[in-house]
Design an enzyme around this catalytic site. Structure first.
Site: not given
Ligand code: EZ4
Ligand code: CO
Length: 402
Positions: A147, A159, A210, A212, A236, A262, A283, A339, A402
């Site tokens: 990743r 992030y 990702d 996020h 992702e 996730e 996920r 992961e 976030w």
């Molecule tokens: O931000 O698990 O793909 N992994 C993620 C993680 C999440 C954390 C949050 O607790 O997006 O890094």
């Molecule tokens: Co993630």
């Protein structure tokens, strides 16, 4: 097989973990992960104050009935606190059943479908150069899938970009730290990162990214399209998924494979995403989606629609969750990838485990149960420390995801 004890253990060997340990009258014990990053003590209370009193005296063999008792019997269903608590019970009971049968958990689930579990690691850097160096380092370590996250010019932090490259931990402060976000700057920069990565490393390595949860569907469609030439393994969490039908719009615009889920806690968070084939990888993992019992259900529905698994495996998911997930991954027919963010040495010492890493794969080991235990004496040396995940604001101060 009467349950005579269920104990919640909180420990902070570098970061907080919540673990449930269940013991039967025969003296067999099993453990389950109940960690909910940034909200740990809510799960501790939910377990200690509400679930454990109903668990003592039950037959540990009746995993399904116990799952249904706590899910249906709560009246207030779903949600991360409740589902993490149910997951911890469920994981510990599968651990006990497999130990009682003297089998590794994957055997109890139906046996191994593959020898190794392909994992992806996290390469990240302040800029494109540094991210490339990190990708090179992961390739040297033998990873087949990586990743890539990268700082964005004009944004002080984002992030996925870590100080300590091997051990990224976003829950970094006693009160939430604040990040600043610009979608325009991000969308302009990320395609440049992947153009450079393919240029330098070619197309043999799997690359992932990702988002996020930071784009709208049409923005995600654009990013997916811009990234198509670089053949990502997946993109992702492109968009928050409260609105499942929102992914129709993303799907109409790009063939970049999509991964999601996730933070999902039940099959009801993703049934439309699965049945309409709006994503490619699901996920959900053991701790946040109701344990092995419920994860099996999600994976089976996904399989019907050509969707593979890609279990969440950040460091806030404890070695107990990772160990259980690796048994699940070894069995599940529609496995995609796992992961893997390495835990620190201190964490690994508190949670002795049978799994090992080699050649870009994790192997669950052959120990009866899920192969992970907790050293309680050592755990007690690391008291809980409050830690929050960051929050995010747009450049004008508006609260954002976030
Ligand atoms: O931000 O698990 O793909 N992994 C993620 C993680 C999440 C954390 C949050 O607790 O997006 O890094
Ligand atoms: Co993630």
């Amino acid at each position: 097989m009467k349950i005579i004890d269920a104990k919640v253990i909180v420990t902070c060997p570098g970061r907080n973990f919540v673990t449930l340990k269940i013991t039967t009258e025969e003296g067999i014990h099993g453990i389950g992960d109940a960690t909910l990053n940034g909200r740990e003590l809510a799960v501790v209370s939910y377990l200690e104050d509400h679930l454990v009193p109903c668990l003592i005296g039950r037959d540990a063999r009746q995993i399904e009935d116990i799952w249904q008792f706590f899910y249906r019997g709560a009246y207030w269903r779903k949600g991360p606190v409740g589902m993490a608590a149910i997951a911890a019970i469920d994981t510990a009971l599968w651990d006990i059943k497999a130990k009682a049968a003297n089998m590794p958990l994957y055997d109890l689930l139906g046996g191994k479908s593959r020898e190794g579990v392909m994992v992806y690691g996290h390469a990240n850097g302040e800029d494109i150069e540094e991210t490339c160096d990190e990708v090179a380092r992961y390739l040297e370590l033998g990873y087949k899938a990586i990743r890539a996250q990268c700082g964005v010019p004009g944004m002080p932090s984002t992030y996925g970009v870590a100080q300590d490259k091997m051990f990224y931990e976003p829950a970094d402060a006693d009160l939430p730290s604040e990040n600043i976000w610009s979608t325009a700057k991000y969308l302009n920069h990320i395609p440049k990162l992947f153009a450079r990565l393919r240029d330098q490393f070619g197309f043999d390595v799997h690359l992932l990214h990702d988002v996020h949860h930071r784009l709208t569907p049409i923005e995600a469609g654009r990013l997916g399209k811009d990234l198509e030439p670089y053949r990502l393994f997946w993109l992702e969490d492109a968009v928050t998924a409260e609105l499942q039908e929102g992914f129709r719009l993303v799907r109409q615009h790009t063939t970049t494979p999509l991964a999601l889920g996730e933070i999902f806690t039940t099959i009801y968070d993703c049934h439309q995403l699965l049945s309409e084939q709006l994503i490619d990888y699901i996920r959900t993992t053991v701790v946040h989606a109701g344990g092995i019992t419920h994860l099996k259900r999600i994976a089976s529905l996904a399989e019907l629609y050509h969707i593979k698994t890609g279990c969440h495996g950040a460091t806030d998911l404890s070695p107990v969750c990772l160990g259980a997930a690796l048994h699940f991954d070894s069995w599940v027919p529609n496995f995609g990838i796992q992961e893997y963010m390495r835990h620190t040495e201190a964490t690994d010492e508190v949670f002795p485990h049978a799994y090992t890493f080699a050649d870009g794969n994790l192997y669950p080991g052959d120990t009866p149960g899920h192969g992970v235990d907790i050293n309680e004496e050592l755990a007690s040396k690391y008291p809980y420390q409050r830690a929050y995940l960051p929050v995010n604001r747009l450049e004008d101060g508006t609260m954002f995801n976030w």
